[in-house]
Design a protein around this motif. Structure first.
Motif, PDB file in Angstrom:
ATOM      1  N   GLY A  43      -4.597   6.439  -4.895  1.00 30.26           N
ATOM      2  CA  GLY A  43      -4.984   7.690  -5.413  1.00 30.26           C
ATOM      3  C   GLY A  43      -5.251   8.873  -4.379  1.00 30.26           C
ATOM      4  N   VAL A  48      -9.956   8.278 -20.054  1.00 31.72           N
ATOM      5  CA  VAL A  48      -8.990   8.781 -19.529  1.00 31.72           C
ATOM      6  C   VAL A  48      -7.778   9.227 -20.798  1.00 31.72           C
ATOM      7  N   PHE A  95       0.749  -1.279  -0.203  1.00 29.41           N
ATOM      8  CA  PHE A  95       0.096  -0.135   0.003  1.00 29.41           C
ATOM      9  C   PHE A  95       0.789   1.301  -0.069  1.00 29.41           C
ATOM     10  N   ALA A  96       2.114   1.054   0.505  1.00 27.23           N
ATOM     11  CA  ALA A  96       2.838   2.377   0.294  1.00 27.23           C
ATOM     12  C   ALA A  96       4.003   2.253  -0.602  1.00 27.23           C
ATOM     13  N   ARG A  97       3.586   2.629  -1.953  1.00 29.20           N
ATOM     14  CA  ARG A  97       4.411   2.481  -3.106  1.00 29.20           C
ATOM     15  C   ARG A  97       5.675   3.313  -2.825  1.00 29.20           C
ATOM     16  N   ASP A  98       5.297   4.603  -2.483  1.00 27.44           N
ATOM     17  CA  ASP A  98       6.416   5.460  -2.720  1.00 27.44           C
ATOM     18  C   ASP A  98       7.598   5.303  -1.685  1.00 27.44           C
ATOM     19  N   ALA A 119       5.186   8.222 -10.836  1.00 31.81           N
ATOM     20  CA  ALA A 119       5.582   9.318 -11.874  1.00 31.81           C
ATOM     21  C   ALA A 119       4.783   9.269 -12.998  1.00 31.81           C
ATOM     22  N   ILE A 148       6.020  13.647 -17.160  1.00 32.41           N
ATOM     23  CA  ILE A 148       6.025  13.131 -15.534  1.00 32.41           C
ATOM     24  C   ILE A 148       6.073  14.171 -14.698  1.00 32.41           C
ATOM     25  N   ALA A 164      -4.335  13.305 -11.284  1.00 34.05           N
ATOM     26  CA  ALA A 164      -3.440  13.134 -11.796  1.00 34.05           C
ATOM     27  C   ALA A 164      -3.650  12.104 -13.016  1.00 34.05           C
ATOM     28  N   LEU A 165      -4.580  11.360 -13.061  1.00 35.36           N
ATOM     29  CA  LEU A 165      -5.156  10.444 -14.135  1.00 35.36           C
ATOM     30  C   LEU A 165      -5.671  11.057 -15.373  1.00 35.36           C
ATOM     31  N   PHE A 166      -6.057  12.057 -15.152  1.00 36.96           N
ATOM     32  CA  PHE A 166      -6.627  13.268 -16.129  1.00 36.96           C
ATOM     33  C   PHE A 166      -5.711  14.198 -16.520  1.00 36.96           C
ATOM     34  N   ASP A 188      -2.059  10.031  -3.221  1.00 39.07           N
ATOM     35  CA  ASP A 188      -1.413  10.669  -4.139  1.00 39.07           C
ATOM     36  C   ASP A 188      -0.061  10.086  -4.401  1.00 39.07           C
ATOM     37  N   GLN A 189      -0.268   8.622  -4.351  1.00 38.83           N
ATOM     38  CA  GLN A 189       0.920   7.786  -4.769  1.00 38.83           C
ATOM     39  C   GLN A 189       0.997   6.736  -5.848  1.00 38.83           C
ATOM     40  N   PHE A 190       0.342   7.466  -6.855  1.00 37.05           N
ATOM     41  CA  PHE A 190       0.376   6.540  -8.213  1.00 37.05           C
ATOM     42  C   PHE A 190       1.648   6.864  -8.864  1.00 37.05           C
ATOM     43  N   ASP A 207       1.568  16.469 -12.652  1.00 34.82           N
ATOM     44  CA  ASP A 207       0.461  16.508 -12.003  1.00 34.82           C
ATOM     45  C   ASP A 207       0.658  15.981 -10.492  1.00 34.82           C
ATOM     46  N   LYS A 208       1.696  16.444 -10.013  1.00 41.52           N
ATOM     47  CA  LYS A 208       1.923  16.160  -8.478  1.00 41.52           C
ATOM     48  C   LYS A 208       1.039  16.729  -7.663  1.00 41.52           C
ATOM     49  N   GLY A 209       0.577  16.060  -6.692  1.00 46.34           N
ATOM     50  CA  GLY A 209      -0.273  16.505  -5.586  1.00 46.34           C
ATOM     51  C   GLY A 209      -1.805  16.502  -5.941  1.00 46.34           C
ATOM     52  N   SER A 210      -2.226  15.863  -7.059  1.00 48.32           N
ATOM     53  CA  SER A 210      -3.556  15.876  -7.395  1.00 48.32           C
ATOM     54  C   SER A 210      -4.246  14.626  -7.350  1.00 48.32           C
ATOM     55  N   GLY A 211      -3.533  13.445  -6.778  1.00 53.38           N
ATOM     56  CA  GLY A 211      -4.306  12.131  -6.621  1.00 53.38           C
ATOM     57  C   GLY A 211      -4.748  11.609  -7.753  1.00 53.38           C
ATOM     58  N   PHE A 212      -6.074  11.596  -7.862  1.00 56.19           N
ATOM     59  CA  PHE A 212      -6.939  11.118  -8.758  1.00 56.19           C
ATOM     60  C   PHE A 212      -6.945  11.902 -10.145  1.00 56.19           C
TER      61      PHE A 212
END
Lengths: 333, 232
Positions: B54, B122, A48-51, B61, A292, A302-304, B57-59, A295-300
């Motif tokens: 999501g 998307v 759950f903690a990718r980063d 790069a 790349i 970022a997908l858009f 904010d950990q999706f 879209d930092k800081g935008s959560g979902f």
């Protein structure tokens, strides 16, 4: 005749005081559930903690003077993304693999053999190369063939400076770059994803172009291993795979070198590989790219994030288009 | 008297086994329910993880690439698990496993729908013309789109009422399409990875799917001449 079972089987040897209290016995289910939940949680937490892995220590400082003639007016890609989102198959094919696995790369001692059709071939020690010319900081776009791009402040100097010193002979038409190929330092080399060593090449005029950079650092620090330490080349108007990493040999030749991705799939990866929105890759369009880190800081959100239009020659058309005048860029992709 | 078995597979389930018989060949309904809940929780976990990442904010790069790849992976995993139900049932004799199959298949569709919508909405901004061009020009998208399209009628006819409406034989025939879906999904993944010469992971999935299908071919080839209905 009935054989009496031994005392220990009947439980006669257990003192009454050893019997588990009823309350504790009933609570064991809750205890087990809690233990299971805890174990599951601690196992799943990294998933759950990718980063979490991305907090790598910063590198050694490499002072460089900004050269404003080579700075693109766009937001720089965050250092974290530049150093944890990499294609460096010698360390694994996942984007996160190089940052995880490149710790085994030994960047000292390191030599770069400059050889072939030159009047003054020489094996340079890396520290000699670092001191050869004053370090400049240039902010270049880097466009990967996969359809994403970054803006990176590199530290280095024009490759042309090194080329001039070794005095190429008239017969030298191309420059070949060879990356380190060492199974012991590079775990990915045992996978036959590409024919190792990784080989790239440029035409002589491309190698001599002022934009072509021999890079030793990024963001004011020595190159992280996963970015191609200790020395790499950066050719910003071509797809990223042309910018060979961790160079051990620079060879001047008269025939067009066989490059690794061209050998792997000739109809998908050409020798020139100039960034060109009008020439699609067989599997995907090259008309747009994902920048790349935008879209930092935008959560979902970022997908858009909107995709950028890819520019001819990655936005360096003014500086390099003349090199290809008269060439059919669809044929020579 | 056993409750009416809505499973279209006509294998007789005999609940009236001798008391105390060992093994998990039969499970009491409430136990099956517990297993179903547990499997449901496990199957929804990847989705919850994506939601969490999501919000945090950990999706990473390249967010769209990550989420697309993740939903694609879980579609394939759910497909493999769904395809493994019948072989597992045959090998272990645990007939109640069949009760998990619909849920697992629907989860495969759930992740496939997310994967497809990410691309359509998307990546392509609901641009149908662009989508059609992609499908026509790029083989890996053609087969991926085909696999998704095939999944829709299967998802739509998953309810018990649908089994009744179609009739067991027709329903079973329709749902055999899952074999084609699995093969198309592997092709989709394979051709996508081929672009970067990266066959390691996809080879493993291909081997798993091949194995699961090969088992069925084997059983079909070896099925006895007696009246026992062939299982799927």
């Amino acid at each position: 005749m009935l054989i009496p079972s031994p005392k220990w089987l009947r439980g006669d040897d257990i003192a009454a005081s050893e019997i588990t209290p009823r309350g504790v016995f009933d609570a064991r289910r809750r205890l087990l559930a809690l233990a299971a939940a805890g174990a599951t949680g601690s196992t799943l937490a990294p998933w759950f903690a990718r980063d979490a892995h991305a907090q790598a220590p910063r590198g050694q400082r490499l002072p460089a003077t900004p050269n404003n003639a080579y700075v693109v007016p766009e937001k720089r890609t965050p250092y974290e993304d530049v150093t944890t989102y990499n294609n460096y198959y010698e360390f694994g094919t996942d984007k996160a693999d190089p940052a995880h696995n490149a710790g085994t790369l030994r960047t000292r001692p390191w030599q770069v053999a400059v050889e072939g059709l030159v009047k003054k071939p020489k094996v340079y020690d890396i520290d000699e190369l670092v001191r050869l010319m004053p370090m400049e900081e240039r902010v270049y776009r880097l466009r990967c063939v996969e359809g994403w791009s970054m803006v990176i402040p590199w530290s280095g100097y024009a490759l042309a400076e090194l080329v001039r010193r070794v005095e190429p002979q008239p017969g030298a038409k191309y420059v070949e770059f060879v990356t380190l190929n060492d199974k012991k330092q590079m775990p990915g080399v045992s996978a036959r994803v590409l024919d190792w060593p990784y080989t790239e090449g440029l035409r002589m005029d491309e190698a001599m172009h002022p934009l072509t950079l021999l890079a030793f650092g990024l963001y004011g620090e020595v190159l992280p291993n996963q970015n191609g330490a200790p020395v790499r080349v950066v050719v910003p108007w071509k797809y990223g795979f042309k910018s060979a990493k961790s160079i051990v040999k620079i060879r001047f030749v008269d025939k067009q070198p066989a490059t690794s991705w061209n050998l792997a799939a000739a109809q998908e990866y050409g020798f020139y590989s100039n960034v060109n929105p009008d020439v699609d890759h067989p599997r995907w369009s090259q008309a747009t790219e994902r920048r790349i880190g935008e879209d930092k800081g935008s959560g979902f959100g970022a997908l858009f994030a909107p995709k950028r239009k890819t520019l001819p020659f990655n936005g360096y058309a003014q500086q390099v288009a003349s090199l290809y005048q008269g060439m059919d860029l669809r044929k020579f992709f | 008297m056993a409750p009416p078995d809505m499973s279209p597979s006509r294998l007789a389930v005999r609940p009236s086994r001798a008391a105390g018989q060992r093994g998990l060949a039969t499970l009491a309904p409430e136990r099956v329910r517990t297993v179903k809940v547990a499997v449901w929780l496990l199957a929804v976990l990847p989705f919850l993880r994506l939601l969490y990442l999501g919000f945090a904010d950990q999706f990473g790069a390249n967010p769209l690439e990550f989420v697309t790849r993740s939903t694609g992976t879980w579609t394939l995993v759910m497909l493999c698990v769904t395809l493994a139900v019948t072989p597992l049932r045959r090998l272990t004799g645990w007939n109640w496993l069949i009760r998990l199959r619909r849920m697992l298949g629907l989860f495969a569709f759930f992740y496939a729908l997310q994967h497809f919508l990410l691309w359509l909405a998307v990546d392509r901004g609901f641009d149908v013309a662009y989508m059609i061009k992609d499908i026509a020009k790029r083989p890996f998208i053609t087969v991926g789109f085909a696999a998704f399209v095939l999944m829709v009628p299967l998802a739509a006819t998953s309810a018990n009422a649908m089994v009744k409406w179609l009739g067991g034989k027709r329903w079973q025939g329709l749902h055999r399409a899952v074999y084609a879906i699995a093969v198309l999904a592997i092709l989709h993944y394979w051709w996508h990875k081929a672009g970067k010469h990266d066959f390691g992971t996809v080879s493993i999935y291909a081997a798993v799917v091949f194995g699961l299908l090969a088992m069925r071919v084997w059983w079909w080839w070896r099925k006895p001449a007696t009246g026992l209905k062939a299982q799927r």
